[in-house]
Motif scaffolding. Structure first.
Motif, PDB file in Angstrom:
ATOM      1  N   UNK A  42     -15.488  -6.890  26.542  1.00 37.76           N
ATOM      2  CA  UNK A  42     -14.923  -7.008  25.200  1.00 37.76           C
ATOM      3  C   UNK A  42     -14.305  -8.378  24.976  1.00 37.76           C
ATOM      4  N   UNK A  43     -14.699  -9.038  23.893  1.00 35.10           N
ATOM      5  CA  UNK A  43     -14.064 -10.285  23.496  1.00 35.10           C
ATOM      6  C   UNK A  43     -12.919  -9.979  22.548  1.00 35.10           C
ATOM      7  N   UNK A  44     -11.747 -10.559  22.828  1.00 31.61           N
ATOM      8  CA  UNK A  44     -10.601 -10.410  21.941  1.00 31.61           C
ATOM      9  C   UNK A  44      -9.831 -11.715  21.933  1.00 31.61           C
ATOM     10  N   UNK A  81     -12.008  -7.167  29.671  1.00 30.46           N
ATOM     11  CA  UNK A  81     -11.585  -7.923  28.492  1.00 30.46           C
ATOM     12  C   UNK A  81     -11.616  -9.422  28.733  1.00 30.46           C
ATOM     13  N   UNK A  82     -12.163 -10.147  27.757  1.00 31.57           N
ATOM     14  CA  UNK A  82     -12.223 -11.600  27.793  1.00 31.57           C
ATOM     15  C   UNK A  82     -11.395 -12.131  26.628  1.00 31.57           C
ATOM     16  N   UNK A  94     -19.767 -15.910  20.448  1.00 34.54           N
ATOM     17  CA  UNK A  94     -19.468 -15.297  21.749  1.00 34.54           C
ATOM     18  C   UNK A  94     -20.426 -14.160  22.076  1.00 34.54           C
ATOM     19  N   UNK A  95     -20.778 -13.373  21.091  1.00 39.50           N
ATOM     20  CA  UNK A  95     -21.723 -12.277  21.306  1.00 39.50           C
ATOM     21  C   UNK A  95     -23.128 -12.826  21.538  1.00 39.50           C
ATOM     22  N   UNK A 100     -19.815 -11.553  25.788  1.00 41.06           N
ATOM     23  CA  UNK A 100     -19.309 -10.183  25.725  1.00 41.06           C
ATOM     24  C   UNK A 100     -20.305  -9.268  25.029  1.00 41.06           C
ATOM     25  N   UNK A 101     -20.074  -7.965  25.173  1.00 40.48           N
ATOM     26  CA  UNK A 101     -20.920  -6.952  24.531  1.00 40.48           C
ATOM     27  C   UNK A 101     -20.400  -6.586  23.150  1.00 40.48           C
ATOM     28  N   UNK A 102     -19.076  -6.526  23.037  1.00 38.19           N
ATOM     29  CA  UNK A 102     -18.456  -6.058  21.807  1.00 38.19           C
ATOM     30  C   UNK A 102     -17.248  -6.931  21.488  1.00 38.19           C
TER      31      UNK A 102
END
Length: 267
Positions: A42-44, A81-82, A94-95, A100-102
């Motif tokens: 997950x990218x946040x 988490x990234x 980023x995706x 990341x996947x989501x």
């Protein structure tokens, strides 16, 4: 080509192969492709409490994190988490690059973002709010004439403020900050007269810093948050939507909402 040249070429080829990044992508039993075996990445963008931030132990927690954990559980994997700049998230970079996947970053669904991201069903109704130092309450943007108003760069809150300033020809200097922490620090240290961001974010800050800041006005912009996946990743998008639907039907969503946001508004 001499024998020596052939050997050298073979060595170079072997070196290149050895330096190549190992392909660790995989597909779950349900047919959902992931960039890392056993993980839903997950990218946040931190910090953005109560949606995602680090607790006292350094673990990333929050409303978004808890909901994506449900997606990971559905897929039989764990969430990784990234933390990455918001610009790379909202632009789809980023995706698309496989970072990341989501994407789960308290991100508002907009028509512009839909061009580069596939959004899951909305999971949160957002409202923008104006925060000021305690004792300096104002009710409208107009009352900030001649002063500085802070926003978080790249957000819909910033878009809203800039549009209001332009359309109403307000004498307000809009100051953009790279992240929420910098924005909140600027307000707390009187570098700006007010700051606009999402209401739950200010509520969380006020809870952690009682007496310093108050929410003096709200702006109902009709925004909704959405998790996003890479364009065309229909399998993962379906899994996210199914996990959210299940959480809403079995009461888990309300439980998570109460934990991180507060009492859920009546429907």
């Amino acid at each position: 080509m001499s024998k020596k040249t052939i050997v050298l070429a073979a060595v170079v080829a072997l070196a290149i192969t050895g330096c190549a990044k190992e392909d660790t992508s995989t597909t779950t039993e349900s047919g959902v492709p992931l960039i890392e075996a056993g993980s839903l990445t997950t990218c946040t963008h931190l910090p953005y409490a109560p949606f995602q931030s680090k607790d006292s132990s350094g673990k990333v927690v929050g409303f978004d994190v808890a909901l994506i954990d449900l997606v990971a559980a559905k897929l039989g994997v764990t969430q990784e988490i990234v933390d990455t700049p918001f610009e790379g998230i909202k632009s789809g970079a980023d995706l698309n690059s496989g970072k990341c996947d989501v994407a789960a970053a308290g991100m508002t669904i907009t028509d512009e973002r839909k061009k580069v991201l596939d959004f899951a069903d909305p999971y949160f109704d957002a409202t923008q709010a104006l925060a000021v130092q305690t004792g300096k309450e104002v009710k409208t943007l107009e009352e900030l004439a001649g002063k500085k108003l802070g926003t978080q760069g790249g957000t819909t809150g910033e878009d809203y403020v800039k549009k209001q300033v332009e359309e109403k020809k307000l004498d307000i200097e809009v100051v953009s900050y790279k992240d929420l922490a910098a924005l909140q620090q600027a307000l707390a240290t009187n570098q700006i007269a007010g700051a606009v961001n999402d209401l739950p974010v200010w509520n969380e800050y006020i809870k952690a810093n009682p007496g310093k800041v108050v929410v003096s006005a709200g702006f109902d912009t009709g925004e909704q948050y959405g998790f996003a996946v890479k364009k065309g990743n229909a399998e993962l998008l379906k899994a996210v939507n199914e996990a959210l639907a299940t959480a809403r039907s079995d009461g888990k969503y309300d439980e998570i909402y109460k934990q991180w946001i507060g009492e859920k508004p009546a429907a």
